[in-house]
Design an enzyme around this catalytic site. Structure first.
Site, PDB file in Angstrom:
ATOM      1  N   ARG A 194      39.443 147.035   0.530  1.00 50.68           N
ATOM      2  CA  ARG A 194      40.062 146.419   1.706  1.00 50.68           C
ATOM      3  C   ARG A 194      40.328 144.922   1.531  1.00 50.68           C
ATOM      4  NH1 ARG A 194      34.908 147.607   2.249  1.00 50.68           N
ATOM      5  NH2 ARG A 194      33.387 146.081   3.005  1.00 50.68           N
ATOM      6  N   SER A 218      17.986 153.196 -13.580  1.00 46.29           N
ATOM      7  CA  SER A 218      18.019 154.479 -14.289  1.00 46.29           C
ATOM      8  C   SER A 218      19.071 154.466 -15.393  1.00 46.29           C
ATOM      9  CB  SER A 218      18.286 155.627 -13.301  1.00 46.29           C
ATOM     10  OG  SER A 218      19.610 155.591 -12.805  1.00 46.29           O
ATOM     11  N   GLU A 257      56.913 151.656 -25.313  1.00 43.10           N
ATOM     12  CA  GLU A 257      57.951 151.655 -26.339  1.00 43.10           C
ATOM     13  C   GLU A 257      59.317 151.991 -25.739  1.00 43.10           C
ATOM     14  OE1 GLU A 257      54.283 153.720 -28.215  1.00 43.10           O
ATOM     15  OE2 GLU A 257      55.104 153.313 -26.224  1.00 43.10           O
TER      16      GLU A 257
END
Length: 347
Positions: A208, A296, A46
């Site tokens: 990289r 998991s 803004e």
């Protein structure tokens, strides 16, 4: 509002811990200024847009569009709601409310109390999707979790360990896909891998192949088997090493970029990890492997997005790729690779 979202997206990976925000100021159906939040500590969207208005006299008859509720508190910059009120703008259109506790409706209330006409909820789903990391962090008290892997056409993510004779990655996807992954890393705050991935691939987990910030490396090492000469422990990038034993308070390490955390690896490991990352202020994390770690998170239901490459080769056996069900976000081709993006059904 679509333009606000487009502008805001330019800040991806640069605004943490702040959200991405875009702002457009319109006078008589003509855009007279635009702005977006470029980096934490810099001007908010803004303020940037208001600073670019060439004739401030137009503001009293203008409408300010912003993708996220203007802030109402003093942080590194003054409150945007105060700046809007002081500018003389009377019409404000807001994409969605801010979930951050220091704002959360206060900016809207301040504008209304100052006599502004405020409309909220324009392209709200799109505005929330743009800042899904920010919303997840503040509403669910955990990072936004992205799972990522590459699999062969016959459904394997790596060859059998006995078939490998060096500590380096086995590339399934092509060079364009690899570069895209490094771009993704620059956009997220953390990157997480398990012990077996480090032992087998000795990854660097950096950017990289792309210009951008390196994510914080999170390394799971329950039995502290990772050799100290591994790339992930080289001290060049902030690294959180999560070892075994019951939870304890974070312990400072001699190296400023190295932190050890402890979890109980016998129960709800993804939940404990998410809590640790939240405490470190990490809003998003890419889980890059290996198979046990990915599974998991999938089995616990603790994931938000999955990015899956399928390369143009067969491994004829090896480590099976995880199985996952989700809502398809997109499917596209990168030369011979296929990239499929899934979202959690609840997202």
């Amino acid at each position: 509002m679509s333009r606000c979202i487009q502008l805001a997206a330019n800040g991806l990976g640069q605004t943490y811990p702040n959200p991405m925000v875009g702002c457009v100021i319109v006078h008589q159906d003509r855009i007279i200024a635009e702005g977006w939040h470029r980096r934490a500590g810099g001007p908010h969207a803004e303020a940037e847009a208001l600073n670019r208005v060439e004739n401030p006299e137009l503001l009293k008859d203008s409408t300010l569009y912003v993708s996220l509720e203007p802030c109402s508190h003093f942080g590194k910059t003054p409150p945007c709601s105060d700046r809007i009120i002081a500018s003389g703008v009377k019409n404000v259109v807001i994409g969605t409310m801010d979930p951050f506790a220091a704002v959360a409706g206060r900016g809207i209330r301040k504008l209304i109390e100052a006599g502004c006409q405020v409309k909220v909820g324009i392209l709200e789903d799109d505005c929330r999707m743009l800042n899904r990391r920010f919303f997840t962090f503040h509403q669910k008290k955990r990072p936004y979790i992205i799972l990522k892997w590459a699999q062969s056409q016959d459904g394997y993510i790596a060859p059998e360990a006995k078939e490998r004779n060096s500590r380096e990655p086995v590339w399934i996807s092509n060079s364009f896909s690899k570069q895209l992954v490094h771009k993704w890393r620059s956009e997220e705050q953390g990157i997480l891998v398990g012990t077996r991935t480090v032992l087998a691939d000795n990854p660097k987990l950096d950017t990289r192949e792309w210009t951008g910030n390196n994510p914080v490396r999170i390394v799971l090492d329950p039995k502290e088997r990772i050799p100290e000469d591994s790339h992930v422990l080289n001290g060049k990038i902030k690294t959180i090493r999560i070892v075994g034993s019951p939870m304890s308070k974070p312990q400072a390490e001699p190296h400023p970029h190295y932190i050890t955390e402890r979890v109980d690896y016998s129960t709800q490991v993804p939940v404990q990890i998410a809590s640790i990352l939240y405490n470190h202020g990490i809003q998003s994390v890419i889980v890059e492997g290996g198979a046990i770690t990915l599974k998991s998170f999938i089995s616990s239901g603790l994931w938000d997005e999955a990015r899956i490459f399928t390369g143009n080769l067969d491994l004829d056996g090896g480590v099976p790729a995880p199985k996952i069900l989700g809502r398809t976000g997109s499917v596209r081709r990168l030369q011979q690779d296929i990239l499929r993006v899934l979202f959690h059904p609840d997202l």
